[in-house]
Design a protein around this motif. Sequence first.
Motif, PDB file in Angstrom:
ATOM      1  N   PHE A  46     -10.906   0.846  -3.716  1.00  0.00           N
ATOM      2  CA  PHE A  46     -10.364  -0.003  -2.648  1.00  0.00           C
ATOM      3  C   PHE A  46     -11.488  -0.700  -1.878  1.00  0.00           C
ATOM      4  CE2 PHE A  46      -8.987  -1.025   1.609  1.00  0.00           C
ATOM      5  CZ  PHE A  46      -7.845  -1.765   1.351  1.00  0.00           C
ATOM      6  N   GLY A  51       0.827  -1.214   0.000  1.00  0.00           N
ATOM      7  CA  GLY A  51       0.000   0.000   0.000  1.00  0.00           C
ATOM      8  C   GLY A  51       0.856   1.257   0.000  1.00  0.00           C
ATOM      9  N   LEU A  74      -4.444   6.640  -7.401  1.00  0.00           N
ATOM     10  CA  LEU A  74      -3.388   5.820  -6.779  1.00  0.00           C
ATOM     11  C   LEU A  74      -3.314   6.092  -5.282  1.00  0.00           C
ATOM     12  CD1 LEU A  74      -0.447   6.137  -9.340  1.00  0.00           C
ATOM     13  CD2 LEU A  74      -1.642   4.026  -8.695  1.00  0.00           C
ATOM     14  N   MET A  75      -3.362   7.380  -4.922  1.00  0.00           N
ATOM     15  CA  MET A  75      -3.254   7.766  -3.520  1.00  0.00           C
ATOM     16  C   MET A  75      -4.442   7.267  -2.711  1.00  0.00           C
ATOM     17  SD  MET A  75      -2.574  11.471  -2.029  1.00  0.00           S
ATOM     18  CE  MET A  75      -0.844  11.092  -1.960  1.00  0.00           C
ATOM     19  N   GLY A  76      -5.646   7.352  -3.294  1.00  0.00           N
ATOM     20  CA  GLY A  76      -6.851   6.878  -2.609  1.00  0.00           C
ATOM     21  C   GLY A  76      -6.782   5.385  -2.331  1.00  0.00           C
ATOM     22  N   ILE A  77      -6.297   4.636  -3.330  1.00  0.00           N
ATOM     23  CA  ILE A  77      -6.148   3.189  -3.150  1.00  0.00           C
ATOM     24  C   ILE A  77      -5.022   2.917  -2.140  1.00  0.00           C
ATOM     25  CG2 ILE A  77      -5.504   1.017  -4.281  1.00  0.00           C
ATOM     26  CD1 ILE A  77      -6.741   2.151  -6.882  1.00  0.00           C
ATOM     27  N   GLY A  78      -3.885   3.559  -2.338  1.00  0.00           N
ATOM     28  CA  GLY A  78      -2.714   3.289  -1.503  1.00  0.00           C
ATOM     29  C   GLY A  78      -2.928   3.638  -0.040  1.00  0.00           C
ATOM     30  N   ALA A  79      -3.601   4.754   0.221  1.00  0.00           N
ATOM     31  CA  ALA A  79      -3.805   5.182   1.610  1.00  0.00           C
ATOM     32  C   ALA A  79      -4.662   4.174   2.369  1.00  0.00           C
ATOM     33  CB  ALA A  79      -4.458   6.570   1.652  1.00  0.00           C
ATOM     34  N   ARG A  80      -5.717   3.677   1.733  1.00  0.00           N
ATOM     35  CA  ARG A  80      -6.568   2.695   2.411  1.00  0.00           C
ATOM     36  C   ARG A  80      -5.877   1.348   2.496  1.00  0.00           C
ATOM     37  NH1 ARG A  80      -7.386   5.217   5.478  1.00  0.00           N
ATOM     38  NH2 ARG A  80      -8.609   3.615   6.445  1.00  0.00           N
ATOM     39  N   TRP A  81      -5.102   1.013   1.472  1.00  0.00           N
ATOM     40  CA  TRP A  81      -4.357  -0.262   1.432  1.00  0.00           C
ATOM     41  C   TRP A  81      -3.352  -0.293   2.585  1.00  0.00           C
ATOM     42  CZ3 TRP A  81      -4.040  -2.955  -3.785  1.00  0.00           C
ATOM     43  CH2 TRP A  81      -3.355  -4.162  -3.715  1.00  0.00           C
TER      44      TRP A  81
END
Lengths: 188, 166
Positions: free
Chosen positions: A135, A91, B116-123
């Motif tokens: 997500f 992530g 990308l940031m929205g996915i990465g932050a929650r991931w």
Amino acid sequence: MKDALTRLRRNAPVQLSLGLALGVAFGACLQVAGVTRYDVIIGQLLLTDFTVVKVMLSAVAVGTLGVHLMRAAGLADLHIKPGSVGATVVGGVIFGAGFAVLGYCPGTVAGAVGSGALDALVGGVTGILIGAGIFSALYPRLEASVLGLGRFPTATIPEILHVNPRVVVVPLVLLIAAVLYGLEYLGL
Amino acid sequence: MDWTPYIAGAGIGVLSWLAFLLSDRPLGCSTAYARASGMIERAVRGKAVLDRAYYKQFAPRIDWEVMLVLGIVIGAFATAFLTGEFALVWVPPTFEAAFGPSVPLRIVVALAGGVLMGIGARWAGGCTSGHGISGTLQMALSSWVAVVVFFASGILSAFLLYGVWP
């Protein structure tokens, strides 16, 4: 004192107002620091402007001291997030790529919107909302596969070192001060 | 030397005390986007969205963190307005110098970065504030790993994007 705090923390309307008030102050700090600007954030990632690191490390140093003192006095509890290679590292890599491509982060993009950055509003905020939605749709599959891979053995750094958290506070603050002094010494 | 970043940073540190003391929460921003995204999707596609496992953990509703992010917009606006820094800008100067003045290009790039940031932050379970400031000050292992990876990946990506490395 503890009863009053418990009542305050359970008062939903007051908490919403507190969230807003802390946000206003947070936004003012971000704007004064200059980190609501794309150029400052990209400058940090291109290693030509160390403002972001200076702001974050001084926040961590001051925050560490106060939060651990309050914890020792029984006035605050920690909220530690567990981590794993599959969640935190994978992530983190995706987040970092987004950080560079967007040039803001979830907090500073909100500040950028306030300061008039239309790319932050039309592109950044919309993109983060879409990404968060993607997500949430992928979450069951990710949770069953990658998110649990390589769980970290402990939750905190003091646990790895087998010491009381308060033993780590002072060395951490001194280390941060040394790093910041080093940045200024090098003229960064 | 310029003390501004240190004073502003110390201010954020004090705000983190208040958040822990008064609200029993760390300062963080990224779950607000997940909740807001859920609220928008619910408005468009109906209640079925609420059945998602993720929204059982992070209910799509206006909470403390959503108010915090709204507050950031207001606080930055008031400060920018008072200091004369408020300006409507589509393309930031550094981006324009490297990639030209095209507004659609900047929006598409910002949108892609935001996704990308929205996915990465929650991931990763947090962002530059939740992990990078609030988590590291609690000495959470996950947060120290996250912030190192955020910056390593961000620096590598920025170098590639700006052609510092051919």
